[in-house]
Design a protein around this motif. Structure first.
Motif, PDB file in Angstrom:
ATOM      1  N   GLY A 166     -14.758  -9.822 -18.475  1.00  7.38           N
ATOM      2  CA  GLY A 166     -16.183 -10.080 -18.632  1.00  7.38           C
ATOM      3  C   GLY A 166     -16.420 -11.294 -19.486  1.00  7.38           C
ATOM      4  O   GLY A 166     -15.482 -11.913 -19.986  1.00  7.38           O
TER       5      GLY A 166
ATOM      6  N   THR B 254     -14.281 -15.937 -20.389  1.00  8.05           N
ATOM      7  CA  THR B 254     -14.059 -14.502 -20.339  1.00  8.05           C
ATOM      8  C   THR B 254     -13.535 -14.005 -21.660  1.00  8.05           C
ATOM      9  O   THR B 254     -12.971 -14.751 -22.462  1.00  8.05           O
ATOM     10  CB  THR B 254     -13.045 -14.144 -19.229  1.00  8.05           C
ATOM     11  OG1 THR B 254     -11.830 -14.864 -19.465  1.00  8.05           O
ATOM     12  CG2 THR B 254     -13.588 -14.510 -17.878  1.00  8.05           C
TER      13      THR B 254
ATOM     14  N   TYR C 245     -24.023  -4.483 -22.657  1.00  9.04           N
ATOM     15  CA  TYR C 245     -24.298  -5.846 -22.188  1.00  9.04           C
ATOM     16  C   TYR C 245     -23.442  -6.178 -20.964  1.00  9.04           C
ATOM     17  O   TYR C 245     -23.931  -6.691 -19.961  1.00  9.04           O
ATOM     18  CB  TYR C 245     -24.009  -6.830 -23.325  1.00  9.04           C
ATOM     19  CG  TYR C 245     -23.840  -8.259 -22.884  1.00  9.04           C
ATOM     20  CD1 TYR C 245     -24.933  -9.030 -22.488  1.00  9.04           C
ATOM     21  CD2 TYR C 245     -22.583  -8.854 -22.873  1.00  9.04           C
ATOM     22  CE1 TYR C 245     -24.780 -10.345 -22.093  1.00  9.04           C
ATOM     23  CE2 TYR C 245     -22.417 -10.166 -22.489  1.00  9.04           C
ATOM     24  CZ  TYR C 245     -23.512 -10.908 -22.099  1.00  9.04           C
ATOM     25  OH  TYR C 245     -23.342 -12.211 -21.703  1.00  9.04           O
ATOM     26  N   ALA C 246     -22.148  -5.857 -21.047  1.00 11.14           N
ATOM     27  CA  ALA C 246     -21.240  -6.189 -19.956  1.00 11.14           C
ATOM     28  C   ALA C 246     -21.590  -5.437 -18.676  1.00 11.14           C
ATOM     29  O   ALA C 246     -21.477  -5.974 -17.573  1.00 11.14           O
ATOM     30  CB  ALA C 246     -19.800  -5.879 -20.372  1.00 11.14           C
TER      31      ALA C 246
END
Length: 217
Positions: free
Chosen positions: A11, A5, A133-134
């Motif tokens: 994330g 993460t 992206y996340a």
């Protein structure tokens, strides 16, 4: 391999990769990494690495080539991992390959690639690409400026081999991104309101380095 993460724990970890090996051929052989930037005149590589760190990227790897020893001695790159590219003269592709190879042992789930010679791209643009992206899980993402694709770009780990295979000469991840765009697999992130993709390529472009807030929009 399970994804680590990021700093917030919210994330997957996204690494930063700064391509800073160029010799500045059109600048009379002045390595771009060492160009003095901003009021303090610190090396451009230092500022660009700081952009990735400020956006939360970790780890941050910095690919060096031209005047590598001088860059290592003169730039403050604490917290970054310098990566040597002895083939830097062959073009950007070799730097991308070297950088991706250096990140293989890490737990990064993706990497944001930034070019050292774009001082008007700052943390806001990088963070926006990472957020896309996340949020959407896209394995490939790229900043756009008024709809024109540019840097930074994000490569999910599953796409690293493909990106490395296509990185030849001065072609970095261009081919893999273009192919993904045709298939609708590329997340495009408009950043024209927070950054600009101007390159420092010629003596006339050096004025970009004098902007007090260049790279920190």
């Amino acid at each position: 391999m399970s994804a680590a993460t990021g700093p917030s724990g919210s994330g997957p970890a996204v690494a930063g990769l700064l391509l800073a090996a160029g010799g500045g051929r059109r600048l009379g052989g002045r390595p771009k990494a060492l160009l003095p930037a901003g009021p303090a005149g610190r090396p451009l590589v230092e500022r660009a690495a700081g952009v990735l760190r400020a956006a939360g990227c970790a780890p941050v790897h910095v690919v060096l080539g031209a005047a590598e020893e001088a860059v290592r001695a003169g730039a403050r790159l604490a917290g970054c991992v310098p990566v040597s590219n002895p083939d830097w003269e062959s073009g950007m592709g070799s730097s991308l390959r070297a950088g991706l190879a250096s990140l293989e042992p890490t737990a990064a789930a993706a990497v944001v690639v930034l070019l050292v010679d774009q001082p008007r791209v700052g943390p806001a643009a990088v963070a926006r690409v990472v957020a896309a992206y996340a949020a959407g899980g896209a394995e490939l993402a790229a900043a756009t400026y008024d709809g024109v694709r540019g840097h930074p770009v994000l490569l999910g780990r599953p796409r690293w081999p493909e990106a490395a295979a296509g990185a030849t000469g001065d072609r970095g991840a261009r081919d893999v991104l273009a192919s993904a765009a045709r298939r609708g697999e590329l997340a495009l992130v408009e950043c024209g309101d927070v950054a600009a993709p101007d390159d420092v390529d010629t003596p006339a472009d050096l004025a970009l380095l004098d902007e007090p807030r260049a790279g920190w929009h």
